[in-house]
Design a protein around this motif. Structure first.
Motif, PDB file in Angstrom:
ATOM      1  N   GLU A 190      17.547  15.767   9.189  1.00  0.00           N
ATOM      2  CA  GLU A 190      17.702  14.974  10.151  1.00  0.00           C
ATOM      3  C   GLU A 190      16.908  15.217  11.621  1.00  0.00           C
ATOM      4  N   ASP A 191      16.512  16.789  11.673  1.00  0.00           N
ATOM      5  CA  ASP A 191      15.737  16.977  12.807  1.00  0.00           C
ATOM      6  C   ASP A 191      14.394  16.296  12.887  1.00  0.00           C
ATOM      7  N   GLN A 192      13.980  16.068  11.636  1.00  0.00           N
ATOM      8  CA  GLN A 192      12.590  15.016  11.498  1.00  0.00           C
ATOM      9  C   GLN A 192      12.929  13.537  11.606  1.00  0.00           C
ATOM     10  N   SER A 193      14.154  12.903  11.777  1.00  0.00           N
ATOM     11  CA  SER A 193      14.368  11.910  11.881  1.00  0.00           C
ATOM     12  C   SER A 193      14.513  11.319  13.365  1.00  0.00           C
ATOM     13  N   PRO A 194      14.011  10.045  13.643  1.00  0.00           N
ATOM     14  CA  PRO A 194      14.424   9.599  15.013  1.00  0.00           C
ATOM     15  C   PRO A 194      15.727   9.173  15.169  1.00  0.00           C
ATOM     16  N   GLN A 195      16.610   9.169  14.225  1.00  0.00           N
ATOM     17  CA  GLN A 195      18.110   8.888  14.543  1.00  0.00           C
ATOM     18  C   GLN A 195      18.807  10.255  13.877  1.00  0.00           C
ATOM     19  N   VAL A 207      28.647  15.443   3.940  1.00  0.00           N
ATOM     20  CA  VAL A 207      27.469  15.941   4.092  1.00  0.00           C
ATOM     21  C   VAL A 207      26.344  14.953   3.537  1.00  0.00           C
ATOM     22  N   GLY A 208      24.981  15.348   3.941  1.00  0.00           N
ATOM     23  CA  GLY A 208      24.045  14.316   3.486  1.00  0.00           C
ATOM     24  C   GLY A 208      22.678  14.911   3.954  1.00  0.00           C
ATOM     25  N   SER A 209      21.455  14.190   3.542  1.00  0.00           N
ATOM     26  CA  SER A 209      20.153  14.461   3.991  1.00  0.00           C
ATOM     27  C   SER A 209      19.589  13.239   4.379  1.00  0.00           C
ATOM     28  N   VAL A 210      18.521  13.528   5.026  1.00  0.00           N
ATOM     29  CA  VAL A 210      17.466  12.571   5.457  1.00  0.00           C
ATOM     30  C   VAL A 210      15.986  13.009   5.153  1.00  0.00           C
ATOM     31  N   ILE A 211      15.429  12.143   4.307  1.00  0.00           N
ATOM     32  CA  ILE A 211      13.879  12.695   3.908  1.00  0.00           C
ATOM     33  C   ILE A 211      13.061  11.391   4.301  1.00  0.00           C
ATOM     34  N   ARG A 212      11.812  11.719   4.790  1.00  0.00           N
ATOM     35  CA  ARG A 212      10.816  10.742   4.944  1.00  0.00           C
ATOM     36  C   ARG A 212      10.011  10.789   3.847  1.00  0.00           C
ATOM     37  N   LEU A 213       9.745   9.514   3.440  1.00  0.00           N
ATOM     38  CA  LEU A 213       9.005   9.197   2.169  1.00  0.00           C
ATOM     39  C   LEU A 213       7.629   8.802   2.526  1.00  0.00           C
ATOM     40  N   ALA A 214       6.580   8.991   1.608  1.00  0.00           N
ATOM     41  CA  ALA A 214       5.199   8.929   1.829  1.00  0.00           C
ATOM     42  C   ALA A 214       4.893   7.394   2.547  1.00  0.00           C
ATOM     43  N   ASP A 215       5.720   6.444   2.125  1.00  0.00           N
ATOM     44  CA  ASP A 215       5.210   4.824   2.775  1.00  0.00           C
ATOM     45  C   ASP A 215       5.858   4.957   4.092  1.00  0.00           C
ATOM     46  N   ARG A 222       9.144   4.909   5.076  1.00  0.00           N
ATOM     47  CA  ARG A 222      10.606   4.949   4.876  1.00  0.00           C
ATOM     48  C   ARG A 222      11.412   6.250   4.790  1.00  0.00           C
ATOM     49  N   PHE A 223      12.566   5.964   4.978  1.00  0.00           N
ATOM     50  CA  PHE A 223      13.385   7.202   4.771  1.00  0.00           C
ATOM     51  C   PHE A 223      14.638   7.098   3.829  1.00  0.00           C
ATOM     52  N   ASP A 224      14.776   8.121   3.023  1.00  0.00           N
ATOM     53  CA  ASP A 224      15.613   8.309   1.912  1.00  0.00           C
ATOM     54  C   ASP A 224      16.850   8.930   2.646  1.00  0.00           C
ATOM     55  N   VAL A 225      18.135   8.229   2.743  1.00  0.00           N
ATOM     56  CA  VAL A 225      19.534   8.584   3.234  1.00  0.00           C
ATOM     57  C   VAL A 225      20.322   8.886   2.227  1.00  0.00           C
ATOM     58  N   ARG A 226      21.054   9.997   1.990  1.00  0.00           N
ATOM     59  CA  ARG A 226      21.990  10.116   1.233  1.00  0.00           C
ATOM     60  C   ARG A 226      23.137  10.945   1.653  1.00  0.00           C
ATOM     61  N   PHE A 227      24.330  10.705   1.276  1.00  0.00           N
ATOM     62  CA  PHE A 227      25.429  11.506   1.540  1.00  0.00           C
ATOM     63  C   PHE A 227      26.604  11.519   0.302  1.00  0.00           C
ATOM     64  N   ARG A 228      27.355  12.458   1.023  1.00  0.00           N
ATOM     65  CA  ARG A 228      28.504  12.596  -0.103  1.00  0.00           C
ATOM     66  C   ARG A 228      29.908  13.003   0.626  1.00  0.00           C
ATOM     67  N   LEU A 229      31.063  12.383   0.416  1.00  0.00           N
ATOM     68  CA  LEU A 229      32.359  12.815   0.787  1.00  0.00           C
ATOM     69  C   LEU A 229      33.162  13.584  -0.052  1.00  0.00           C
ATOM     70  N   TRP A 230      33.750  14.507   0.791  1.00  0.00           N
ATOM     71  CA  TRP A 230      34.637  15.563  -0.031  1.00  0.00           C
ATOM     72  C   TRP A 230      35.979  15.456   0.494  1.00  0.00           C
ATOM     73  N   ASN A 231      37.110  15.288  -0.061  1.00  0.00           N
ATOM     74  CA  ASN A 231      38.650  15.886   0.377  1.00  0.00           C
ATOM     75  C   ASN A 231      38.629  17.127   0.124  1.00  0.00           C
ATOM     76  N   SER A 237      23.406   6.239  -1.190  1.00  0.00           N
ATOM     77  CA  SER A 237      22.155   6.499  -0.658  1.00  0.00           C
ATOM     78  C   SER A 237      21.446   5.276  -0.345  1.00  0.00           C
ATOM     79  N   TYR A 238      20.396   5.157   0.609  1.00  0.00           N
ATOM     80  CA  TYR A 238      19.896   4.067   1.308  1.00  0.00           C
ATOM     81  C   TYR A 238      18.497   4.597   1.112  1.00  0.00           C
ATOM     82  N   THR A 239      17.562   3.513   1.103  1.00  0.00           N
ATOM     83  CA  THR A 239      16.109   3.831   1.329  1.00  0.00           C
ATOM     84  C   THR A 239      15.711   2.776   2.381  1.00  0.00           C
ATOM     85  N   VAL A 240      15.468   3.173   3.575  1.00  0.00           N
ATOM     86  CA  VAL A 240      15.551   2.386   4.819  1.00  0.00           C
ATOM     87  C   VAL A 240      14.115   2.463   5.657  1.00  0.00           C
ATOM     88  N   THR A 241      13.714   1.324   6.399  1.00  0.00           N
ATOM     89  CA  THR A 241      12.646   1.648   7.353  1.00  0.00           C
ATOM     90  C   THR A 241      13.444   2.320   8.749  1.00  0.00           C
TER      91      THR A 241
END
Length: 430
Positions: A51-56, A103-111, A113-122, A133-137
Motif C-alpha cells: 500500500e506504500d505504492q497505492s494512492p490510498q 491483513v491484506g495486500s494492494v497490487i497495481r496491475l498492468a492496466d 487498476r489495483f488488486d485489493v485482497r484481505f483476510r480476517l483472523w480470530n 478481493s476486489y479489482t478496482v480503479t
C-alpha cells in the motif's frame, strides 16, 4: 422567506447576507474520533502489503471506519509484514491484546487498476474468518476499503456495516451553495448541484439513487428530485407560496412535503414524479418537517399548534395528530431510526442552545447526546447504530457522527465554510 423557515429552521436563510467573503470550503475531510465506549472489540489492522505504492492507505481507512462505529478499539500493528496469504502467529497477537487481525495486500496491475485482497483472523480461537478481493480503479480504492470494513463489522458483530454507504450535505462558500455526495466518512465528495441560491433539506430516496431537495433558484422554495448518477432532475412541487421539507415514503413512491399553497404551512403527500398533492390534515398552526416511520404508516412532524414547536405524529393517510415530545419547550427536526426504535430531534435548551436529543419511542425516555450548542439536522445511519448531524465545534462548522449512547463522536467537518443539512443514504443493493 416563509414563516416556517424563520420559526423552525436555523439555516442560512436567516442570514443570507452573512460573509460573502467566506473562505472556500474544502472538499476533503479528516476524521477525528473522540471518546471511549463501554465495550469495544480490540482489533489489529496490519498495513496492507504494497500500500506504500497505492494512492490510498487501505488499512488506515478500514481502521478509521471501525473506530468511528464505536464498537472497535485499534491495537497497534505498525511495522508488521503480513498479507492475506500469511498465517499469523495468533499467540503473539493475543499477547498484544487483539481479538481479531485483518491483513491484506494492494497490487497495481498492468492496466492501471489495483488488486485489493484481505483476510480476517480470530486470533483468540485461531480461526480464519474469510476474506475478499476486489479489482478496482484508483477512484474506487476507498470504496474497496469501506467494503472491507463492512465485511469485518458484519463478521464480528453480526450486523451490517454502513461504511460503503453515502451521505449528502450542503455547503455555503461566499454566495455559492453546493450539494455534495460523499462517502460515509465524508471523503471522496462529488458535486451534485451548485447554485448561487440556497439549497436546503436534501433527502435520499430509499433506493439510494435519487435525492429530493429544496432550491431557491426561482427566488422561492421549490422541490426537485435529482438522479445522482445522471444529474437529471425533475420538478416535483412548484405551487403558489412555499414548497419545502421533502421526506420520502419508505417505498419511494411518494414524498411528504410542506406547502403553503392553501394558506399557512401544511402537510401534504405527493407522487415522487409530481402531480396533484393530497392534504393530510387541517391545522390553524404551522406543520412542517415531516419524517416517515420505517413502516410507512406514520409521519412525524413539527407543529406550533400548541403554541410552540413540538413533535407530533399522524397516520400517513391523515387524521388526528398525537403529540410525541413533552421534554422541553421547543423541539424540531425529527427523524426516525430505520429499525423504528428511536426518534432523534433537536431541542432548544437554556434559552438558546440547540442540542441533539434521542427518544426511545417505546418508553418515551429522552437522552441528551451532545455538549455542543448549535446542533442541526440529525440523520440515522441505515443500520440505526450512528447519528450524523451538523453543529459548531470550537467556532467551526462541522459534520459529526455520534453513537446512540453519546460516548463516541467523530468529526467529519472540513476546515472552513458552512457545512449543513446532512442526510445519510440507505444501504445500496449489491
Amino acid at each position: 422567506m416563509t414563516t416556517q423557515f424563520s420559526l423552525f429552521r436555523r439555516t442560512w436563510l436567516a442570514g443570507l447576507v452573512l460573509s460573502a467573503a467566506a473562505a472556500p470550503v474544502l472538499a476533503q475531510f479528516r476524521v477525528e474520533v473522540k471518546g471511549v465506549g463501554l465495550t469495544q472489540l480490540p482489533i489489529a489492522i496490519a498495513p496492507f502489503k504494497g500500500e506504500d505504492q497505492s494512492p490510498q492507505k487501505i488499512a488506515a481507512i478500514v481502521q478509521a471506519d471501525l473506530e468511528r462505529s464505536g464498537l472497535f478499539r485499534a491495537v497497534d500493528a505498525a511495522g508488521v509484514a503480513l498479507d492475506e496469504a500469511s498465517r499469523p502467529d495468533v499467540a503473539l497477537w493475543r499477547q498484544r491484546g487483539a481479538d481479531s487481525l485483518a491483513v491484506g495486500s494492494v497490487i497495481r496491475l498492468a492496466d492501471g487498476r489495483f488488486d485489493v485482497r484481505f483476510r480476517l483472523w480470530n486470533v483468540v480461537g485461531g480461526q480464519d474468518l474469510g476474506g475478499q478481493s476486489y479489482t478496482v480503479t484508483t477512484g474506487d480504492l476507498r470504496l474497496a476499503a469501506h467494503r472491507i470494513a463492512d465485511f469485518i463489522y458484519e463478521k464480528l458483530t453480526g450486523e451490517r456495516g454502513v461504511f460503503s454507504t453515502r451521505i449528502t450535505y450542503v455547503t455555503k462558500a461566499g454566495s455559492r451553495f453546493t450539494l455534495w455526495v460523499a462517502d460515509a466518512d465524508g471523503e471522496n465528495s462529488q458535486t451534485a448541484l451548485a447554485s448561487p441560491e440556497p439549497i436546503i433539506s436534501p433527502a435520499w430516496s430509499p433506493d439510494g439513487l435519487r435525492i429530493a431537495y429544496v432550491s431557491f433558484e426561482s427566488r422561492k422554495p421549490v422541490i426537485y428530485v435529482h438522479e445522482v448518477a445522471s444529474g437529471r432532475r425533475r420538478l416535483i412541487a412548484n405551487f403558489r407560496g412555499s414548497n419545502s421539507a421533502p421526506a420520502w415514503s419508505p417505498d419511494g413512491r411518494s414524498l411528504a412535503v410542506t406547502l403553503s399553497r392553501d394558506g399557512g404551512s401544511q402537510l401534504y403527500t405527493i407522487d415522487a414524479n409530481g402531480g396533484e398533492p393530497r392534504r393530510l390534515m387541517q391545522s390553524s398552526g404551522i406543520d412542517t418537517e415531516p419524517a416517515y416511520a420505517p413502516d410507512g404508516r406514520t409521519i412525524y412532524f413539527v407543529s406550533d399548534r400548541g403554541g410552540a414547536p413540538q413533535i407530533y405524529k399522524v397516520s400517513s393517510s391523515g387524521g388526528n395528530p398525537e403529540r410525541v415530545s413533552f421534554s422541553g419547550a421547543y423541539n424540531i427536526s425529527p427523524t426516525v431510526s430505520p429499525d423504528g426504535r428511536w426518534l432523534a430531534y433537536v431541542s432548544r435548551v437554556n434559552g438558546g442552545s440547540f442540542k441533539l436529543q434521542l427518544m426511545e419511542l417505546a418508553t418515551g425516555n429522552v437522552t441528551a447526546l451532545t455538549d455542543t450548542s448549535a446542533d442541526e439536522s440529525p440523520s440515522f445511519a441505515p443500520n440505526s447504530r450512528l447519528l450524523m448531524y451538523s453543529t459548531q465545534q470550537q467556532g467551526r462548522e462541522a459534520l459529526m457522527t455520534t453513537t446512540l449512547d453519546g460516548k463516541i463522536k467523530a468529526r467529519l467537518g472540513g476546515r472552513t465554510g458552512d457545512i449543513r443539512e446532512p442526510d445519510w443514504g440507505p444501504f445500496l443493493k449489491p
